[in-house]
Design a protein around this motif. Structure first.
Motif, short mmCIF file in Angstrom:
data_model
loop_
_atom_site.label_atom_id
_atom_site.label_comp_id
_atom_site.label_asym_id
_atom_site.label_seq_id
_atom_site.Cartn_x
_atom_site.Cartn_y
_atom_site.Cartn_z
N PRO A 270 1.15 -1.31 0.11
CA PRO A 270 -0.06 -0.08 -0.07
C PRO A 270 1.13 1.20 -0.11
O PRO A 270 0.77 1.83 -0.88
N ALA A 271 1.99 1.36 0.86
CA ALA A 271 2.61 2.22 0.61
C ALA A 271 2.94 2.62 -0.66
O ALA A 271 3.92 4.22 -1.07
N GLN A 272 3.50 1.85 -1.34
CA GLN A 272 4.30 1.97 -2.73
C GLN A 272 3.62 2.84 -3.49
O GLN A 272 3.87 3.09 -4.28
N ILE A 273 1.92 1.91 -3.28
CA ILE A 273 1.59 2.54 -4.39
C ILE A 273 0.49 4.14 -3.94
O ILE A 273 1.02 3.84 -5.28
N VAL A 274 0.99 4.12 -2.89
CA VAL A 274 0.72 5.65 -3.18
C VAL A 274 1.14 6.36 -3.20
O VAL A 274 1.48 7.73 -3.88
N GLU A 275 2.80 6.38 -3.03
CA GLU A 275 4.09 6.67 -3.63
C GLU A 275 4.13 6.88 -4.90
O GLU A 275 4.11 8.11 -5.39
N ASP A 276 4.29 4.84 -5.93
CA ASP A 276 4.32 5.92 -7.22
C ASP A 276 2.73 6.13 -8.03
O ASP A 276 3.66 6.42 -9.09
N LYS A 277 2.14 6.51 -7.11
CA LYS A 277 0.07 6.93 -8.02
C LYS A 277 0.20 8.19 -7.63
O LYS A 277 -0.55 9.13 -8.21
N GLY A 278 1.00 8.78 -7.25
CA GLY A 278 1.36 10.18 -6.17
C GLY A 278 -0.11 10.60 -4.81
O GLY A 278 -1.19 11.61 -5.62
N LEU A 279 -0.24 9.66 -4.82
CA LEU A 279 -1.84 9.75 -4.23
C LEU A 279 -1.53 9.78 -2.23
O LEU A 279 -2.62 9.83 -1.46
N LYS A 280 -0.50 10.61 -2.11
CA LYS A 280 -0.31 10.75 -0.60
C LYS A 280 -0.77 12.70 -0.90
O LYS A 280 -1.66 13.15 -1.55
N GLN A 281 -1.95 12.27 0.32
CA GLN A 281 -2.94 13.77 1.33
C GLN A 281 -1.75 15.24 1.05
O GLN A 281 -0.78 14.32 1.93
N VAL A 282 -2.74 15.69 1.00
CA VAL A 282 -1.62 17.44 0.56
C VAL A 282 -1.86 17.63 2.24
O VAL A 282 -3.31 17.52 2.52
N THR A 283 -1.36 18.21 3.18
CA THR A 283 -1.12 18.27 4.37
C THR A 283 -0.46 19.81 4.34
O THR A 283 -0.82 20.43 5.43
N ASP A 284 -0.12 20.25 3.33
CA ASP A 284 0.51 21.79 3.57
C ASP A 284 -1.14 22.74 3.33
O ASP A 284 -1.09 22.66 2.26
#
Length: 504
Positions: A431-445
């Motif tokens: 799951p962590a690699q999928i999030v990284e590869d597909k740019g799914l990380k949540q915007v917290t800025d």
């Protein structure tokens, strides 16, 4: 422990043409012992083998062949008794139950009538959250199964398959404590669950490994209470036994039909005849099979080929020490240890594999409530849709725990987590690699989120005025911001900034 309220059985009341009637039900559950060999021979118990291929000389009743007790089958019966909080009798004995039937080569069944291995116990039946009933167990005796007669291969002939002959059964006999069809099904389900936890029976009803004989009678209100006071079965009315039920749904249907049949007879001035009946699910009715025999009809007598069975208390204590955590204890622990509701804990402990999967996810994710939510709602829901079992889940506990940890850390939102779950379910991966590869990380800025909020507000002045007049409409702005950021903005940050910008 759970705070359970034990209530006396609430009878199912059926209104006849003249009177109101109550149901009284007792059950005899035949559970096949989980053993690779039969009770009195070394023949295999494997299901689905070619007809008459799992038959020893003992099973076929060849002259001079004597039964030898399978110690493991006795151990499994003792485990079952201990799991049902029952008395274990250190001395028991086998009897011959004599009757003729083509699939019973010996002309008798070896059973335990007078001195059973297991005495009185109990089953706690969950009826609804916080409410449970006690069904008393009268006895558990060990016996051998009969074979199977087959009548549908050739209209002019019948065939006999002796593969099941001699398979070890535990007959678990309840008191007449069950008062309705739903309670009867709940009792069978709970007993089946306990047997599976213990590993003493796989509970497979389709294969005939768990079958129920249901004794049904009807009586007028107040009669059951008189029985409780006097222990006189005469107060309960004449019972009829419905044989070989192997479906929870059919058990309920059969009980309901049989009760109404008996009420019709009694209100017409007739008498119910004690008999054995079969349930026809196609017609939704019971039909007579034979008159109900009593013990003397079977000419029971001690089996001369087997000495009384004597076991030691130390052996019983050793078995007791090896018992697994049982469903009620596990459910109580899930409530206290993980903070789950009784309902969620009940769902997760319904099956040993479900419980083990959840514990693995919760342990790795460090959040029992969130783990339970994902296991029950997302995983179980998807598995049910695809008609798959937990053992065949394409999502491992490690992968699901990984998704939960990503939510907890704020790396992804719940919405994005569902997308990640779908990818893992369909394609696999970390799951962590999928999030990284597909740019799914949540915007917290907060700066980037604030810019998106400002842009949406500036583009919709009319909607701003409406939201200030009716704060409930602020959700519209939240939705627009989430849409603009591809669902990757932190939902809490978006809500806070929208409320701040609108002065709500």
């Amino acid at each position: 422990m759970l705070d359970l309220s034990f209530e006396p059985p609430k009878p199912k009341v059926i209104s006849g043409a003249k009177y109101e009637w109550e149901l009284v039900i007792g059950m005899e559950i035949h559970a096949q012992v989980a053993s690779q060999a039969k009770l009195f021979s070394g023949a295999s118990t494997k299901f689905g083998a070619e007809p008459n291929s799992n038959v020893s000389f003992v099973d076929a009743a060849m002259p001079g062949m004597l039964p030898v007790i399978n110690e493991y089958c006795i151990e499994q019966a003792v485990r079952t008794g201990l799991g049902l909080k029952a008395q274990i009798n250190l001395v028991s004995a086998f009897d011959r139950k004599n009757y003729f039937y083509p699939d019973l080569p010996q002309g008798y069944q070896i059973s335990q009538l007078y001195h059973p291995l297991v005495g009185e116990g109990e089953v706690i039946v969950d009826m609804e959250p916080g409410i449970a009933r006690k069904v008393r167990i009268e006895r558990i005796h060990v016996e051998q199964d009969a074979g199977k007669s087959i009548h549908d291969m050739d209209p002019a002939m019948s065939f006999v398959d002796l593969n099941r002959t001699g398979v070890a059964l535990m007959e678990i006999v309840s008191r007449p404590d069950i008062r309705g069809p739903e309670e009867a099904a709940a009792y069978v389900a709970k007993l089946r669950q306990i047997l599976r936890y213990l590993g003493t029976c796989d509970g497979n009803m389709q294969n005939g490994n768990l079958r129920a004989d249901v004794n049904v009678s009807v009586c007028r209100p107040g009669a059951y209470e008189k029985y409780q006071e006097t222990q006189d079965f005469g107060h309960l009315g004449t019972r009829c036994e419905i044989k070989n039920m192997n479906s929870m749904r059919f058990i309920q249907q059969a009980i309901d039909h049989e009760a109404r049949r008996q009420i019709g007879i009694l209100e017409a001035g007739g008498e119910v005849v004690q008999e054995t009946r079969l349930y026809d699910p196609d017609k939704g009715e019971t039909r007579s099979m034979r008159s109900k025999e009593e013990a003397h009809d079977y000419r029971y007598f001690p089996c001369p080929d087997l000495l009384p069975l004597e076991i030691e208390q130390a052996w019983v204590d050793e078995i007791a020490a090896s018992l697994p955590e049982l469903p009620d204890a596990k459910k109580a622990r899930f409530v206290t240890e993980f903070g789950l509701s009784e309902y969620d804990a009940g769902v997760l402990t319904a099956d040993t594999q479900n419980a083990a999967y959840f514990e693995a996810v919760a342990g790795q994710a460090g959040d029992g409530k969130m783990a339970a939510n994902w296991v029950i709602n997302e995983l179980f829901g998807r598995l049910k849709k695809d008609d798959r079992e937990i053992g065949d889940s394409p999502v491992s506990p490690e992968q699901l725990a990984g998704i939960v940890k990503l939510i907890k850390s704020g790396d992804i939102s719940g919405k994005i987590a569902k997308d990640v779950f779908e990818i893992v379910y369909s394609e696999g991966g970390d799951p962590a690699q999928i999030v990284e590869d597909k740019g799914l990380k949540q915007v917290t800025d907060t700066g980037a989120i604030e810019a998106a909020v400002d842009e949406v507000i500036a583009a919709n002045p009319a909607q701003v005025e409406k939201a200030k007049a009716n704060p409930k409409l602020a959700g519209w702005f939240v939705g627009q911001v989430m849409k603009a950021t591809g669902g990757k903005a932190n939902p809490k940050a978006v809500n806070d900034l929208v409320a701040q910008k609108l002065g709500l």
